[in-house]
Design a protein around this motif. Structure first.
Motif, PDB file in Angstrom:
ATOM      1  N   ALA B 156      59.362  31.853  34.899  1.00  0.00           N
ATOM      2  CA  ALA B 156      58.477  31.942  33.734  1.00  0.00           C
ATOM      3  C   ALA B 156      57.059  32.292  34.165  1.00  0.00           C
ATOM      4  O   ALA B 156      56.372  33.086  33.522  1.00  0.00           O
ATOM      5  CB  ALA B 156      58.487  30.630  32.968  1.00  0.00           C
ATOM      6  N   GLN B 157      56.634  31.704  35.295  1.00  0.00           N
ATOM      7  CA  GLN B 157      55.289  32.011  35.778  1.00  0.00           C
ATOM      8  C   GLN B 157      55.216  33.449  36.286  1.00  0.00           C
ATOM      9  O   GLN B 157      54.199  34.120  36.142  1.00  0.00           O
ATOM     10  CB  GLN B 157      54.896  31.023  36.873  1.00  0.00           C
ATOM     11  N   ARG B 158      56.326  33.897  36.870  1.00  0.00           N
ATOM     12  CA  ARG B 158      56.343  35.289  37.332  1.00  0.00           C
ATOM     13  C   ARG B 158      56.202  36.244  36.159  1.00  0.00           C
ATOM     14  O   ARG B 158      55.550  37.267  36.231  1.00  0.00           O
ATOM     15  CB  ARG B 158      57.646  35.589  38.065  1.00  0.00           C
ATOM     16  N   GLN B 159      56.836  35.846  35.054  1.00  0.00           N
ATOM     17  CA  GLN B 159      56.735  36.649  33.840  1.00  0.00           C
ATOM     18  C   GLN B 159      55.274  36.764  33.414  1.00  0.00           C
ATOM     19  O   GLN B 159      54.812  37.840  33.034  1.00  0.00           O
ATOM     20  CB  GLN B 159      57.524  35.947  32.743  1.00  0.00           C
ATOM     21  N   ILE B 160      54.566  35.647  33.508  1.00  0.00           N
ATOM     22  CA  ILE B 160      53.151  35.658  33.134  1.00  0.00           C
ATOM     23  C   ILE B 160      52.379  36.588  34.062  1.00  0.00           C
ATOM     24  O   ILE B 160      51.505  37.340  33.640  1.00  0.00           O
ATOM     25  CB  ILE B 160      52.591  34.219  33.159  1.00  0.00           C
ATOM     26  N   VAL B 161      52.741  36.560  35.348  1.00  0.00           N
ATOM     27  CA  VAL B 161      52.090  37.462  36.307  1.00  0.00           C
ATOM     28  C   VAL B 161      52.340  38.912  35.901  1.00  0.00           C
ATOM     29  O   VAL B 161      51.434  39.750  35.921  1.00  0.00           O
ATOM     30  CB  VAL B 161      52.603  37.194  37.741  1.00  0.00           C
ATOM     31  N   ALA B 162      53.579  39.194  35.480  1.00  0.00           N
ATOM     32  CA  ALA B 162      53.898  40.569  35.078  1.00  0.00           C
ATOM     33  C   ALA B 162      53.088  40.972  33.857  1.00  0.00           C
ATOM     34  O   ALA B 162      52.607  42.106  33.764  1.00  0.00           O
ATOM     35  CB  ALA B 162      55.392  40.691  34.789  1.00  0.00           C
ATOM     36  N   ILE B 163      52.913  40.031  32.926  1.00  0.00           N
ATOM     37  CA  ILE B 163      52.108  40.344  31.741  1.00  0.00           C
ATOM     38  C   ILE B 163      50.651  40.559  32.140  1.00  0.00           C
ATOM     39  O   ILE B 163      50.009  41.521  31.726  1.00  0.00           O
ATOM     40  CB  ILE B 163      52.211  39.209  30.695  1.00  0.00           C
ATOM     41  N   ALA B 164      50.164  39.663  32.996  1.00  0.00           N
ATOM     42  CA  ALA B 164      48.775  39.783  33.444  1.00  0.00           C
ATOM     43  C   ALA B 164      48.563  41.143  34.110  1.00  0.00           C
ATOM     44  O   ALA B 164      47.533  41.794  33.920  1.00  0.00           O
ATOM     45  CB  ALA B 164      48.436  38.651  34.416  1.00  0.00           C
ATOM     46  N   ARG B 165      49.577  41.577  34.883  1.00  0.00           N
ATOM     47  CA  ARG B 165      49.440  42.864  35.560  1.00  0.00           C
ATOM     48  C   ARG B 165      49.313  44.002  34.537  1.00  0.00           C
ATOM     49  O   ARG B 165      48.544  44.941  34.729  1.00  0.00           O
ATOM     50  CB  ARG B 165      50.651  43.103  36.453  1.00  0.00           C
ATOM     51  N   ALA B 166      50.043  43.856  33.436  1.00  0.00           N
ATOM     52  CA  ALA B 166      49.990  44.908  32.425  1.00  0.00           C
ATOM     53  C   ALA B 166      48.644  44.947  31.715  1.00  0.00           C
ATOM     54  O   ALA B 166      48.255  45.968  31.157  1.00  0.00           O
ATOM     55  CB  ALA B 166      51.116  44.713  31.415  1.00  0.00           C
ATOM     56  N   LEU B 167      47.926  43.819  31.720  1.00  0.00           N
ATOM     57  CA  LEU B 167      46.653  43.753  31.004  1.00  0.00           C
ATOM     58  C   LEU B 167      45.503  44.285  31.842  1.00  0.00           C
ATOM     59  O   LEU B 167      44.421  44.543  31.343  1.00  0.00           O
ATOM     60  CB  LEU B 167      46.343  42.313  30.598  1.00  0.00           C
ATOM     61  N   VAL B 168      45.754  44.429  33.137  1.00  0.00           N
ATOM     62  CA  VAL B 168      44.702  44.942  34.012  1.00  0.00           C
ATOM     63  C   VAL B 168      44.498  46.408  33.691  1.00  0.00           C
ATOM     64  O   VAL B 168      45.446  47.141  33.465  1.00  0.00           O
ATOM     65  CB  VAL B 168      45.126  44.766  35.487  1.00  0.00           C
ATOM     66  N   GLY B 169      43.272  46.828  33.665  1.00  0.00           N
ATOM     67  CA  GLY B 169      43.022  48.258  33.528  1.00  0.00           C
ATOM     68  C   GLY B 169      43.265  48.766  32.127  1.00  0.00           C
ATOM     69  O   GLY B 169      44.085  49.636  31.918  1.00  0.00           O
ATOM     70  N   GLU B 170      42.573  48.234  31.158  1.00  0.00           N
ATOM     71  CA  GLU B 170      42.474  48.835  29.833  1.00  0.00           C
ATOM     72  C   GLU B 170      43.808  49.300  29.269  1.00  0.00           C
ATOM     73  O   GLU B 170      44.011  50.486  29.042  1.00  0.00           O
ATOM     74  CB  GLU B 170      41.496  50.032  29.873  1.00  0.00           C
ATOM     75  N   ALA B 171      44.731  48.391  29.069  1.00  0.00           N
ATOM     76  CA  ALA B 171      46.013  48.782  28.489  1.00  0.00           C
ATOM     77  C   ALA B 171      45.802  49.281  27.065  1.00  0.00           C
ATOM     78  O   ALA B 171      45.022  48.712  26.307  1.00  0.00           O
ATOM     79  CB  ALA B 171      46.961  47.594  28.492  1.00  0.00           C
ATOM     80  N   ARG B 172      46.455  50.391  26.705  1.00  0.00           N
ATOM     81  CA  ARG B 172      46.398  50.881  25.326  1.00  0.00           C
ATOM     82  C   ARG B 172      47.726  50.599  24.636  1.00  0.00           C
ATOM     83  O   ARG B 172      47.810  50.468  23.425  1.00  0.00           O
ATOM     84  CB  ARG B 172      46.139  52.396  25.298  1.00  0.00           C
ATOM     85  N   ILE B 173      48.782  50.606  25.453  1.00  0.00           N
ATOM     86  CA  ILE B 173      50.108  50.382  24.889  1.00  0.00           C
ATOM     87  C   ILE B 173      50.936  49.653  25.953  1.00  0.00           C
ATOM     88  O   ILE B 173      50.949  50.045  27.114  1.00  0.00           O
ATOM     89  CB  ILE B 173      50.744  51.720  24.446  1.00  0.00           C
ATOM     90  N   VAL B 174      51.549  48.557  25.562  1.00  0.00           N
ATOM     91  CA  VAL B 174      52.308  47.751  26.514  1.00  0.00           C
ATOM     92  C   VAL B 174      53.768  47.702  26.076  1.00  0.00           C
ATOM     93  O   VAL B 174      54.071  47.366  24.940  1.00  0.00           O
ATOM     94  CB  VAL B 174      51.756  46.303  26.589  1.00  0.00           C
ATOM     95  N   PHE B 175      54.663  48.088  27.004  1.00  0.00           N
ATOM     96  CA  PHE B 175      56.091  47.979  26.737  1.00  0.00           C
ATOM     97  C   PHE B 175      56.604  46.681  27.341  1.00  0.00           C
ATOM     98  O   PHE B 175      56.303  46.377  28.490  1.00  0.00           O
ATOM     99  CB  PHE B 175      56.844  49.149  27.379  1.00  0.00           C
ATOM    100  N   MET B 176      57.356  45.919  26.568  1.00  0.00           N
ATOM    101  CA  MET B 176      57.945  44.693  27.109  1.00  0.00           C
ATOM    102  C   MET B 176      59.451  44.819  27.021  1.00  0.00           C
ATOM    103  O   MET B 176      60.021  44.778  25.934  1.00  0.00           O
ATOM    104  CB  MET B 176      57.468  43.475  26.318  1.00  0.00           C
TER     105      MET B 176
END
Lengths: 333, 504, 328
Positions: B156-176
């Motif tokens: 679950a924490q790894r999942q949060i890391v993956a989400i955090a990674r997606a938020l780095v660098g001005e995300a405009r569109i995030v696929f989950m």
């Protein structure tokens, strides 16, 4: 500090074992705990450490290389012949030739692995046979003794006379080794390319989705090992003052054992320069200590082999794992 | 194809794809697919396994290159050839189903991995990386030790890391991509809250999920793919679960409760006060001949651990297991199998089947003793055994020697069931038997389950999809945090009641 | 042509095509290049040289199928030879009787199995990487052997042992007969026995095998023990052929055995591969070396050609996989 130890368990354990062995040897023999002996240890280990940090890079990237030691032999020959052709040369031209020849041989491995999708152990076992077979065929097993003078002259970088009149010396290979270790450390921990190598070895598919150039990773890793093997080959020729075609045959497995003892993982993504150096040193110190204690040299390898076997067993074993009926938590997922 | 109006009709899509075709080894994975995402919307991409969802994401992020004629327009500008690097610089981020993280590297390096990628070698600036990571985690309201290697953390924490990674660098569109598959309910709720925050700040989120309930809760629009082709784009408002299933499979299903009274059948398995510290506590139940006992509960409820204990792969710390009146203590799963307990793993890819090996070898793997002649395996007996079960369970195969991985999920699961039936079990534990099985093929699996129960086999059916146990089990045991939380009788309760209890 | 290929595959299996093609190529090339190639002498030398490498390759093959490797085979063979040598020496050296030989051989097999037992236990219970475990075992055995022999030779054995290395039975060399027996035994073991079946299953996915009730630890331990015992057979033959034992004999075979396995289509990650293609691959390797010998080249060139052959075979496999993908 505790955090540092926790993050580097293998290195910490190795360090502790080395200290423990050293303490025992210091009491057991008079010579072990002297500057002269410490320097000797470094002089003896230098070539293997250069090999080891090179191999470490390939292991981190998830590959394995069996051919690097015989590649180093090929490099020794090529370098000796080329140096003769250009009329002697010097350290700069020698290192350049050896380094580039090594890189060339390493890149052949990378090319086979990448272009034809041959896995690294198969590709490098093939090139191991090709390199060694051709080397022995063309040289007819003849050694070269008339190396240029600069190459066979011992270069003492630092020396100090000891109380008993003997000299403690640090020779050139140690300095070259230190540079190789430092540069490799810098490369794999402090550059983005180095971190990409870790990432690639850790999770190749993940790295691919991040657009990391897989081909470049293979070429860089095997090129790096090739370069280190070339340099180590030259240093070994310098140290031995001759070029013997089968002098390094079989060295690949000894180095591999030491690197893995130092915490590198077959399969990639894991391993440190420090661990790798400690791994080689542990083996050297054990041999050196046994030697000083007057144990028959024939017993060295046996004891070293037993130590590595025990070390690998203990480092892989979790206690609960040894009990047959228990499964590790998370094992069943 | 029915197209509906997107929210804010005159708004320009942040991402628009047209004419996407993709072929793998002669199989068309995507056929002329179009796809559009509006800025700040929560969009759901639905489809069965193999419908082309993941392929589409890989085309969008440049991992795969589509066939000629494809049009990709991002924020009004055409992108002639997409690469992972370009996708990242445009702010297209993906949280992959397998997370695509690097376990040996630190949390900080994982989150700020973008600063490490790129072809040109540069020096790594660790303080900057740490700051990026901490900022991203702060946005999610989470604190983790960013200097520790990722492998130290739970999924679950790894999942949060993956989400955090997606938020780095001005995300405009995030696929989950199936982000909730391995999360517990509260973790899922947290994730959904994050999705709302993202959406409110103008980031579009494309949600790919197989848990249909979540789809309805969170998205504004729904794009459905089937067999690599676009079925349509629909507003979520007014959409029902069964309608989505219909759209995904192209078929209609009507389900009825299968439960019947088995209380007069003899008891096969009896469990009393079974406990394993940290996994489950004080579990007691009786399983009767011909009964299908459903066990449901969220991740961490201890259901798989309980099953593994019954199967002898783990040993109970306390409590007793009685099989047909005899107390048993299994030291390994080999003893359990010999005694008549079979366990179908929830992880078919890694544990349930040996994917590279043949259909025949997989089928006989647990019952080698039945195909021996003398001390050697008899090819004739092996062929006969395999043919019998393939026919019996209606598995569609080419050759018995084909690798099992060439079969569809549903057919693979049938072979896995056949493998256990060949051991002639008294108790069959089915752990999440429909994971990775297309919606359309699930009914077939449950028909087999019903038939086996009819024939007298005692079955434990474990699933985190409450409807599965509700419709297919005689009784439902609800587990929570390793304890028995309650019994439900499908004939006396509604699906809603059980779901309310489980998801409470 | 297609029908022919189908029939070939039906009789020999698809994995035989590569090794047989290589065999045909070697026979044709050397047959044309050297008039002496198709003579009894050539095949006689192949028949006597093949067995040691062949038996060691079988010892390597089994662990590779489980997804491992046994780098200790050559020194295990040496240690087994040493054991036999001692028993013979202790019972009168050149005057030792058949009883001593039998006892010595049994002990030699026991020593080989024991080295495998240790490796198997470590690998099965700690999940340490087989390359490392067998590598350290190799370093240990080499050290132990050198320590015990002080790097020298042990020789002087009774005359009746020589036929095991040099003799013929009905015109067929005895060592070749032993190899063929081992090949057939391994073939039956792998294709028909429970142990063989489990070996393949463990090789491609050990966890799924365990979940299916295969005793994975027992299988791993048995496979490594068997590997050690087969290596011991090679050690006994080497003793008979050289009439001496020296630690390091046959050391250069180590990586050649791995090469032969890969050449014979064994999957490097385990789980797939058969004995017979490997046997054909071994014959090809030996013919290559004998053929080159006839043309005036030495063993070193043959080694290089072996390496090139492996690369060529891997490239062809890559190309054919690509071709199949394209035509699909």
């Amino acid at each position: 500090m505790r955090k540092l130890v926790a993050a580097h368990t293998t290195e910490a354990v190795l360090f502790a074992v080395i200290i423990a062995i050293s303490i025992v040897l210091s009491f057991a023999t008079e010579r072990f705990f002297t500057l002269g002996n410490a320097f000797d240890l470094l002089n003896i280990s230098a070539v293997n450490i250069i090999f080891a940090v090179g191999l470490l890079v390939v292991l981190i990237a998830g590959g394995i290389d069996i051919s690097f030691a015989v590649a180093a032999s090929v490099v020794q020959y090529v370098t000796a012949l080329l140096l003769e052709r250009i009329g002697g040369g010097g350290w700069v031209s020698g290192l350049l030739i050896a380094g580039s020849a090594g890189i060339g041989l390493g890149l052949i491995n990378a090319f086979l692995i990448l272009r034809f999708r041959i896995i690294s152990i198969v590709a490098t076992i093939a090139t191991f046979n090709v390199y060694f077979g051709l080397l022995m065929f063309f040289t007819r097993g003849v050694s070269i003794y008339n190396l240029p003078d600069w190459l066979t002259t011992r270069v003492i970088v630092y020396e100090r006379e000891m109380a008993d009149g003997s000299w403690a010396e640090i020779t050139l290979p140690v300095v070259v080794m230190a540079v190789c270790v430092a540069v490799t450390w810098l490369f794999i921990t402090r550059t983005t390319t180095g971190r990409q190598l870790y990432a690639f070895g850790d999770n190749p598919e993940g790295a691919r989705r991040f657009g990391i150039n897989i081909g470049a990773m293979q070429f860089i890793a095997f090129g790096w090992l090739g370069m280190m093997a070339g340099i180590a080959g030259l240093m070994q020729a310098h140290y031995a003052q001759e070029v013997v075609p089968n002098a390094l045959y079989g060295r690949e497995l000894d180095v591999l054992a030491a690197v893995v003892l130092g915490g590198a993982r077959l399969g990639g993504g894991k391993g440190t320069v420090l661990g790798c150096v400690l791994g080689v040193l542990l083996v050297s110190i054990t041999q050196n200590g046994l030697n000083l204690m007057g144990v028959s040299p024939f017993a060295f390898k046996m004891i070293v082999g037993a130590i590595i076997l025990v070390a690998i067993t203990l480092s892989s074993a979790r206690l609960e794992n040894l009990l047959p009926m228990r499964t590790r938590k998370g094992d069943d997922r | 194809m029915d197209m509906t109006t997107a929210p804010g009709e005159d708004a320009r899509p942040i991402l628009s794809l047209r004419n996407i075709n993709m072929t793998f080894g002669g199989v068309r994975a995507l056929k002329n697919v179009s796809f559009e995402v509006m800025p700040g919307e929560v969009h759901c991409l639905a489809g069965e396994n193999g419908s082309g969802k993941s392929t589409l994401i890989k085309v969008i992020t440049g991992v795969y290159r589509p066939a000629a004629g494809a049009e990709i327009v991002f924020d009004g500008a055409a992108v002639s050839s997409m690469t992972p690097g370009i996708a990242q610089s445009l702010g297209i981020q993906v949280i992959w189903q397998d997370l695509a993280l690097f376990p040996e590297m630190t949390v900080a390096e994982n989150i700020a991995f973008q600063t490490l990628s790129g072809a040109r070698p540069r020096f790594v600036r660790y303080p900057a990386i740490r700051k990026i990571a901490e900022d991203a985690l702060a946005r999610l309201g989470v604190t983790l030790d960013v200097d520790r290697p990722l492998k130290d953390f739970a999924i679950a924490q790894r999942q949060i890391v993956a989400i955090a990674r997606a938020l780095v660098g001005e995300a405009r569109i995030v696929f989950m991509d199936e982000p909730t598959a391995s999360l517990t309910q509260s973790e899922t709720d947290h994730l959904l809250a994050i999705v709302h925050t993202l959406s409110a700040s103008g980031v579009a989120v494309v949600f790919v999920s197989h848990r249909l309930a979540e789809v309805l809760e969170i998205s504004s629009r729904l794009t459905v793919l089937r067999d690599g082709a676009l079925v349509g784009v629909y507003p979520v408002e007014g959409m029902t679960q069964s309608r989505i299933t219909e759209l995904m499979t192209g078929r209609t299903f009507d389900q009825s409760v299968r439960a019947h009274d088995i209380s007069r059948n003899p008891v096969v398995l009896s469990v009393q006060g079974l406990s394993r510290p940290g996994e489950f506590r004080d579990i007691s139940f009786e399983l009767r001949r011909g009964e299908t006992l459903g066990i449901t509960g969220l991740l961490g409820s201890g259901r798989t651990e309980l099953a593994l204990t019954l199967f002898g792969m783990r040993q109970p710390a306390a409590g007793t297991i009685t099989l047909e009146g005899k107390a048993v203590r299994f030291a390994s799963n080999r003893q359990a199998i010999a005694a008549g307990v079979a366990y179908l793993s929830e992880d078919r890819l890694a544990l349930g089947l040996n994917q590279p090996q043949s259909i025949a070898d997989n089928l006989v793997m647990a019952s080698l003793n039945r195909i021996l002649s003398g001390r050697l395996i008899s090819p004739t007996k092996k062929r006969a055994l395999v043919s019998r079960w393939i026919a019996d369970l209606g598995v569609k195969i080419g050759q018995q020697e084909d690798a099992i991985s060439t079969l569809s999920g549903g057919n693979q699961q049938r072979v896995a069931i056949a493998k256990w039936l060949a051991t002639d079990p008294k108790v069959l534990i089915l752990d999440s038997p429909t994971v990775g099985v297309d919606v359309g093929a699930r009914a077939g699996i449950f028909e087999i389950v019903a038939r086996l129960a009819e024939a007298g086999l005692a079955i434990i059916l474990i699933s985190d999809e409450v409807p599965e146990v509700y419709f297919n089990a005689d009784r439902v045991l609800h587990m929570e945090k390793g304890r028995m939380a309650g019994w439900h009788d499908p004939r006396a309760t509604t699906l809603k009641d059980i779901e309310a209890a489980v998801y409470a | 042509m297609n029908a022919l290929a189908t029939r070939f595959n039906a009789i020999f299996g698809a994995d035989m095509a590569g090794p047989f093609a290589a065999l045909a190529a070697v026979l044709i090339v050397f047959g044309l290049a050297s008039p002496q190639f198709f003579t009894a002498a050539t095949f006689g030398s192949v028949a006597f040289q093949l067995p040691e490498l062949g038996i060691l390759t079988l010892a390597m093959l089994l662990p590779i199928l489980t997804g491992g490797l046994n780098l200790a085979i050559t020194f295990t063979a040496n240690m087994a030879g040493l054991t036999l040598a001692w028993v013979l020496q202790a019972n009168g050296g050149a005057d030792a009787g058949p009883g001593a030989f039998l006892l010595g051989s049994l002990l030699a097999l026991g020593v080989g199995a024991a080295s495998g037992l240790v490796m198997g236990l470590v690998i099965a219970f700690t999940r340490a990487h087989p390359i490392l475990v067998s590598l350290s075992m190799m370093i240990f055995l080499r050290g132990l052997g050198e320590f015990l022999t002080r790097g020298g030779d042990i020789s002087g054995f009774p005359g009746f042992i020589a036929p095991i290395g040099h003799g013929s039975l009905l015109g067929i060399p005895v060592p070749l007969l032993i190899l063929i027996a081992c090949v057939l035994a391994c073939h039956v073991l792998l294709s028909r026995s429970k142990l063989g079946f489990s070996t393949y299953m463990i090789g491609s996915n050990i966890e799924s095998a365990r979940y299916s009730g295969i005793n994975t630890r027992k299988v791993l331990v048995l496979v490594y023990m068997l590997s050690g015992a087969i290596a011991a057979v090679a050690g006994i033959i080497m003793l008979a052929r050289f009439n001496s034992v020296r630690i390091g004999h046959g050391e250069s075979y180590l990586l050649i055995t791995v090469l032969a396995c890969f050449l014979g289509g064994i999957n490097p990650f385990g789980g797939f591969g058969r004995v017979l293609p490997v046997f054909v691959a071994l014959v090809v390797l030996q013919l290559l070396s004998s053929g080159l010998n006839l043309l005036g080249a030495n063993q070193h060139l043959a080694t290089a050609v072996w390496g090139i052959l492996l690369i060529v075979v891997m490239v062809l496999r890559w190309a054919s996989a690509k071709f199949i993908k394209l035509t699909k």
